[in-house]
Design an enzyme around this catalytic site. Sequence first.
Site, PDB file in Angstrom:
ATOM      1  N   CYS A 148       0.809  -1.222   0.000  1.00 44.59           N
ATOM      2  CA  CYS A 148       0.000   0.000   0.000  1.00 44.59           C
ATOM      3  C   CYS A 148       0.839   1.269   0.000  1.00 44.59           C
ATOM      4  O   CYS A 148       0.289   2.372  -0.040  1.00 44.59           O
ATOM      5  CB  CYS A 148      -0.925  -0.014   1.208  1.00 44.59           C
ATOM      6  SG  CYS A 148      -1.905  -1.526   1.302  1.00 44.59           S
ATOM      7  N   GLU A 163      -0.644   4.806  13.642  1.00 43.16           N
ATOM      8  CA  GLU A 163      -0.410   6.100  12.998  1.00 43.16           C
ATOM      9  C   GLU A 163      -0.692   7.253  13.951  1.00 43.16           C
ATOM     10  O   GLU A 163       0.064   8.240  13.984  1.00 43.16           O
ATOM     11  CB  GLU A 163      -1.259   6.235  11.736  1.00 43.16           C
ATOM     12  CG  GLU A 163      -0.931   7.480  10.931  1.00 43.16           C
ATOM     13  CD  GLU A 163      -1.582   7.512   9.567  1.00 43.16           C
ATOM     14  OE1 GLU A 163      -1.196   8.389   8.758  1.00 43.16           O
ATOM     15  OE2 GLU A 163      -2.464   6.668   9.295  1.00 43.16           O
ATOM     16  N   LYS A 186      -9.568   7.892   2.768  1.00 45.04           N
ATOM     17  CA  LYS A 186     -10.017   6.510   2.555  1.00 45.04           C
ATOM     18  C   LYS A 186     -11.399   6.283   3.142  1.00 45.04           C
ATOM     19  O   LYS A 186     -12.047   5.286   2.824  1.00 45.04           O
ATOM     20  CB  LYS A 186      -9.006   5.523   3.159  1.00 45.04           C
ATOM     21  CG  LYS A 186      -7.683   5.450   2.432  1.00 45.04           C
ATOM     22  CD  LYS A 186      -6.787   4.366   3.031  1.00 45.04           C
ATOM     23  CE  LYS A 186      -5.424   4.297   2.339  1.00 45.04           C
ATOM     24  NZ  LYS A 186      -4.565   5.460   2.661  1.00 45.04           N
TER      25      LYS A 186
END
Length: 419
Positions: free
Chosen positions: A168, A319, A340
């Site tokens: 990704c 994250e 997203k």
Amino acid sequence: MKTMQLRRVVITGLGALTNLGEDVDSTWKALIEGRSGIGPMTAFEQDESWNVNIAGEIRDFDCTKRFDEREAKKVDPTALYAMWTGSEAAEDSGIDFTAGDPYSRGVAIGSGIGGVQTMEEQKTKLVLNGPRKVSPFTVPKLMINAAAGNLSILLNLRGANTATATACASGAHSIVSAYNLIQLGQADVMLAGGSEAAVTPLCLGGFMRMKALSKRNDDPTKASRPFDKDRDGFVLAEGAGIVVLEDLEHARARGAKIYAEVVGGGTTGDAGHIAAPDSNGDGAYEAMRRALGQAGLDPSDIDYINAHGTSTPLGDAAEVAAIKRLFGDQPENLLVSSTKSSTGHTLGAAGGLETIFVTKAIQEQVVPATINLDEPDEGFNLDFVANTPREAPIRYAINNSFGFGGHNVSLILKSYSGE
């Protein structure tokens, strides 16, 4: 010994294909309106053994608007999507690719999985009918570098021609590679980004068995919900995003419109689990820190982060931990959002698409929202621009992309005012 002066790199063209729209303008409009491109599965038939029935598919795609249908059938959708978006980006840049030095122009297109649709189709033919029924186009269609190769042929790009496969992070890695080539004087123009067409039985089944996907089948548009306490996995999606990167002086000389400047790129590896992120977000933290170092910036200079934000419990937590470690527990004036939430996760295309979203955010001074964020998870006390886009001054922005295998990429873009 003479010190080499690194060249400045700007973005002069954009091309996108998503489940929100077939070009940059329609995709961006839908994104800012807070729409979702997630819906019921239509790519293949499913029975009761499938507990995931949703995806972010490219629907009603008519390739004949740009390409001959017979020629298009000779490439896998992954390459076709790259050719489509690369053509849009090239046209948007205003560069005449039929003139000038083709060896000064290159291509760097990433994909996490490549021509998996071709692989599955041809394996079925092999099993059912034997090798004589396998297409002679099988290998040229399924190889991951087919997207870069076909785009280079389409636009006569004879300079650097690379394909990156870092899951990704592939699209973002490709942009970093192209950025570095231009900085070092190895190219004047690079088309860079990512493409993916992996909504297939094998890919969906594999991610499903990993328990990585959302099972919110009864409410698809609410399924991708980064940072929300009720998130239950990502939504598999497809698409492509390609930008034209150009040496600043080259762009100025031809009077190009300039969207933004690329000023930093940091890449790291977790060296941990093959699929799970480092729980402390160490690799993500270091990628952002290195990007800041290359750009000569402090954390306080960053106005916006387009987070990797896939809507997985582990990934989002890692994250957030990395961002809070670098920017402080509750940084003032730092906006963070995950697009997203609207597009789903386009795997290797994500870095390219989200670089476009950051570029548009800088251009229009508006941050796209993280939709479906009803209640942030415990400790997620950043400003995630929940559910409504926000006008805000954006001078510097980060785009984060992380991939299975421990690949981490952070890109920093800067608004360009002609200086």
